[in-house]
Design a protein around this motif. Structure first.
Motif, PDB file in Angstrom:
ATOM      1  N   LEU A  22       0.822  -1.210   0.000  1.00 46.05           N
ATOM      2  CA  LEU A  22       0.000   0.000   0.000  1.00 46.05           C
ATOM      3  C   LEU A  22       0.858   1.263   0.000  1.00 46.05           C
ATOM      4  O   LEU A  22       0.378   2.341  -0.339  1.00 46.05           O
ATOM      5  CB  LEU A  22      -0.928   0.007   1.222  1.00 46.05           C
ATOM      6  N   ALA A  23       2.110   1.126   0.386  1.00 48.50           N
ATOM      7  CA  ALA A  23       3.009   2.273   0.485  1.00 48.50           C
ATOM      8  C   ALA A  23       4.048   2.303  -0.637  1.00 48.50           C
ATOM      9  O   ALA A  23       4.411   3.370  -1.120  1.00 48.50           O
ATOM     10  CB  ALA A  23       3.711   2.274   1.835  1.00 48.50           C
ATOM     11  N   VAL A  24       4.524   1.120  -1.027  1.00 46.30           N
ATOM     12  CA  VAL A  24       5.565   1.004  -2.050  1.00 46.30           C
ATOM     13  C   VAL A  24       5.112  -0.023  -3.076  1.00 46.30           C
ATOM     14  O   VAL A  24       4.661  -1.105  -2.714  1.00 46.30           O
ATOM     15  CB  VAL A  24       6.898   0.540  -1.410  1.00 46.30           C
ATOM     16  N   LYS A  25       5.251   0.313  -4.352  1.00 49.75           N
ATOM     17  CA  LYS A  25       4.818  -0.599  -5.417  1.00 49.75           C
ATOM     18  C   LYS A  25       5.573  -1.920  -5.312  1.00 49.75           C
ATOM     19  O   LYS A  25       6.808  -1.932  -5.272  1.00 49.75           O
ATOM     20  CB  LYS A  25       5.050   0.029  -6.791  1.00 49.75           C
ATOM     21  N   PRO A  26       4.833  -3.030  -5.253  1.00 49.47           N
ATOM     22  CA  PRO A  26       5.482  -4.339  -5.165  1.00 49.47           C
ATOM     23  C   PRO A  26       6.328  -4.636  -6.399  1.00 49.47           C
ATOM     24  O   PRO A  26       5.986  -4.245  -7.515  1.00 49.47           O
ATOM     25  CB  PRO A  26       4.299  -5.318  -5.085  1.00 49.47           C
ATOM     26  N   GLU A  27       7.443  -5.313  -6.168  1.00 46.38           N
ATOM     27  CA  GLU A  27       8.321  -5.697  -7.268  1.00 46.38           C
ATOM     28  C   GLU A  27       8.407  -7.204  -7.414  1.00 46.38           C
ATOM     29  O   GLU A  27       9.171  -7.708  -8.235  1.00 46.38           O
ATOM     30  CB  GLU A  27       9.706  -5.096  -7.052  1.00 46.38           C
ATOM     31  N   SER A  28       7.631  -7.927  -6.607  1.00 46.04           N
ATOM     32  CA  SER A  28       7.604  -9.390  -6.714  1.00 46.04           C
ATOM     33  C   SER A  28       6.150  -9.843  -6.656  1.00 46.04           C
ATOM     34  O   SER A  28       5.263  -9.080  -6.297  1.00 46.04           O
ATOM     35  CB  SER A  28       8.414 -10.025  -5.577  1.00 46.04           C
ATOM     36  N   GLY A  29       5.938 -11.108  -7.010  1.00 43.28           N
ATOM     37  CA  GLY A  29       4.568 -11.613  -7.061  1.00 43.28           C
ATOM     38  C   GLY A  29       3.837 -10.979  -8.231  1.00 43.28           C
ATOM     39  O   GLY A  29       4.440 -10.575  -9.230  1.00 43.28           O
ATOM     40  N   LYS A  30       2.531 -10.868  -8.126  1.00 42.96           N
ATOM     41  CA  LYS A  30       1.754 -10.196  -9.169  1.00 42.96           C
ATOM     42  C   LYS A  30       1.977  -8.694  -9.058  1.00 42.96           C
ATOM     43  O   LYS A  30       1.600  -8.077  -8.068  1.00 42.96           O
ATOM     44  CB  LYS A  30       0.269 -10.506  -9.015  1.00 42.96           C
ATOM     45  N   ILE A  31       2.593  -8.131 -10.064  1.00 44.17           N
ATOM     46  CA  ILE A  31       2.902  -6.701 -10.061  1.00 44.17           C
ATOM     47  C   ILE A  31       1.635  -5.935 -10.467  1.00 44.17           C
ATOM     48  O   ILE A  31       1.061  -6.197 -11.522  1.00 44.17           O
ATOM     49  CB  ILE A  31       4.041  -6.364 -11.056  1.00 44.17           C
ATOM     50  N   PRO A  32       1.186  -4.988  -9.638  1.00 35.17           N
ATOM     51  CA  PRO A  32      -0.013  -4.220  -9.984  1.00 35.17           C
ATOM     52  C   PRO A  32       0.258  -3.286 -11.175  1.00 35.17           C
ATOM     53  O   PRO A  32       1.282  -2.619 -11.219  1.00 35.17           O
ATOM     54  CB  PRO A  32      -0.314  -3.433  -8.707  1.00 35.17           C
ATOM     55  N   LYS A  33      -0.664  -3.289 -12.128  1.00 37.35           N
ATOM     56  CA  LYS A  33      -0.474  -2.482 -13.340  1.00 37.35           C
ATOM     57  C   LYS A  33      -0.876  -1.030 -13.150  1.00 37.35           C
ATOM     58  O   LYS A  33      -0.351  -0.149 -13.816  1.00 37.35           O
ATOM     59  CB  LYS A  33      -1.274  -3.103 -14.481  1.00 37.35           C
ATOM     60  N   ASN A  34      -1.838  -0.777 -12.267  1.00 42.15           N
ATOM     61  CA  ASN A  34      -2.353   0.587 -12.084  1.00 42.15           C
ATOM     62  C   ASN A  34      -2.076   1.119 -10.684  1.00 42.15           C
ATOM     63  O   ASN A  34      -2.890   1.842 -10.127  1.00 42.15           O
ATOM     64  CB  ASN A  34      -3.857   0.618 -12.363  1.00 42.15           C
ATOM     65  N   TRP A  35      -0.935   0.752 -10.132  1.00 38.85           N
ATOM     66  CA  TRP A  35      -0.589   1.188  -8.780  1.00 38.85           C
ATOM     67  C   TRP A  35      -0.551   2.701  -8.743  1.00 38.85           C
ATOM     68  O   TRP A  35       0.065   3.347  -9.597  1.00 38.85           O
ATOM     69  CB  TRP A  35       0.754   0.589  -8.372  1.00 38.85           C
ATOM     70  N   ARG A  36      -1.222   3.267  -7.760  1.00 39.26           N
ATOM     71  CA  ARG A  36      -1.351   4.729  -7.643  1.00 39.26           C
ATOM     72  C   ARG A  36      -0.031   5.367  -7.232  1.00 39.26           C
ATOM     73  O   ARG A  36       0.580   4.979  -6.238  1.00 39.26           O
ATOM     74  CB  ARG A  36      -2.420   5.047  -6.600  1.00 39.26           C
ATOM     75  N   SER A  37       0.383   6.361  -7.975  1.00 37.97           N
ATOM     76  CA  SER A  37       1.589   7.099  -7.622  1.00 37.97           C
ATOM     77  C   SER A  37       1.392   7.731  -6.247  1.00 37.97           C
ATOM     78  O   SER A  37       0.389   8.379  -5.989  1.00 37.97           O
ATOM     79  CB  SER A  37       1.847   8.187  -8.669  1.00 37.97           C
ATOM     80  N   GLY A  38       2.318   7.519  -5.350  1.00 35.98           N
ATOM     81  CA  GLY A  38       2.199   8.045  -3.993  1.00 35.98           C
ATOM     82  C   GLY A  38       1.633   7.032  -3.020  1.00 35.98           C
ATOM     83  O   GLY A  38       1.663   7.223  -1.820  1.00 35.98           O
ATOM     84  N   GLY A  39       1.099   5.937  -3.544  1.00 33.50           N
ATOM     85  CA  GLY A  39       0.601   4.875  -2.681  1.00 33.50           C
ATOM     86  C   GLY A  39      -0.819   5.092  -2.201  1.00 33.50           C
ATOM     87  O   GLY A  39      -1.533   5.978  -2.665  1.00 33.50           O
ATOM     88  N   TYR A  40      -1.200   4.278  -1.255  1.00 34.02           N
ATOM     89  CA  TYR A  40      -2.587   4.251  -0.767  1.00 34.02           C
ATOM     90  C   TYR A  40      -2.705   4.638   0.705  1.00 34.02           C
ATOM     91  O   TYR A  40      -3.793   4.607   1.254  1.00 34.02           O
ATOM     92  CB  TYR A  40      -3.176   2.850  -0.988  1.00 34.02           C
ATOM     93  N   VAL A  41      -1.584   4.963   1.327  1.00 37.46           N
ATOM     94  CA  VAL A  41      -1.599   5.358   2.740  1.00 37.46           C
ATOM     95  C   VAL A  41      -0.886   6.695   2.896  1.00 37.46           C
ATOM     96  O   VAL A  41      -0.007   7.044   2.105  1.00 37.46           O
ATOM     97  CB  VAL A  41      -0.930   4.292   3.649  1.00 37.46           C
ATOM     98  N   GLU A  42      -1.278   7.420   3.926  1.00 34.61           N
ATOM     99  CA  GLU A  42      -0.650   8.707   4.201  1.00 34.61           C
ATOM    100  C   GLU A  42       0.791   8.519   4.641  1.00 34.61           C
ATOM    101  O   GLU A  42       1.138   7.524   5.267  1.00 34.61           O
ATOM    102  CB  GLU A  42      -1.418   9.441   5.304  1.00 34.61           C
TER     103      GLU A  42
END
Length: 151
Positions: free
Chosen positions: A81-101
């Motif tokens: 939720l904070a850093v785009k995953p680089e392993s496993g299923k990589i999310p294609k539309n990961w939000r820039s800045g993440g999902y948590v404050e």
């Protein structure tokens, strides 16, 4: 014309020492009576904070799924939720800045990591805080706080 002696009327009013002492005594009595009731609940406040944090993580996970069509895997953890995953299923539309404050996952109020499991045993995902003792199970303030039990 003669000038009349008019008395000067002062509009300055103040409190007497007795009035100030009465107010101080009343405030002291209130402080002695109320403070222990407020101060005696830090453990309960930590439980409430953990529940609020878990609800916030649930919301972030739902936004993640809306953008990417899936929840982060257990191996990716809540850090996805904070850093785009680089392993496993990589999310294609990961939000820039993440999902948590603040770009990081907070620890629970006792300083431990929240436990994340996806797929969960009780739903799409499970989020747990092990409470004050940091161990599974427990009673009172050591009790686990689980997302599926929060109303």
């Amino acid at each position: 014309m003669q000038k009349k002696n008019t008395p000067i009327i002062s509009s300055e009013k103040g409190f007497t020492l007795i009035e100030l002492m009465v107010v101080i005594v009343i405030l002291s009595i209130l402080a002695v009576w109320i403070a222990p009731k407020i101060m005696g609940r830090p453990d309960q406040a930590k439980q409430v904070k953990a529940k609020v944090d878990i609800q916030g993580l649930e919301t972030a996970l739902k936004l993640y799924k809306l953008d990417n069509g899936m929840y982060p895997a257990t191996e990716q953890g809540l850090d996805a939720l904070a850093v785009k995953p680089e392993s496993g299923k990589i999310p294609k539309n990961w939000r820039s800045g993440g999902y948590v404050e603040k770009g990081k996952i907070a620890k629970d109020p006792w300083g431990n990591d929240y436990v994340y499991l996806c797929p969960g045993v009780h739903g799409d995902f499970d989020i747990t805080s092990y409470g004050a003792d940091g161990e599974p199970g427990g009673e009172e303030y050591d009790q686990d706080i689980n997302n599926w039990e929060i109303e």
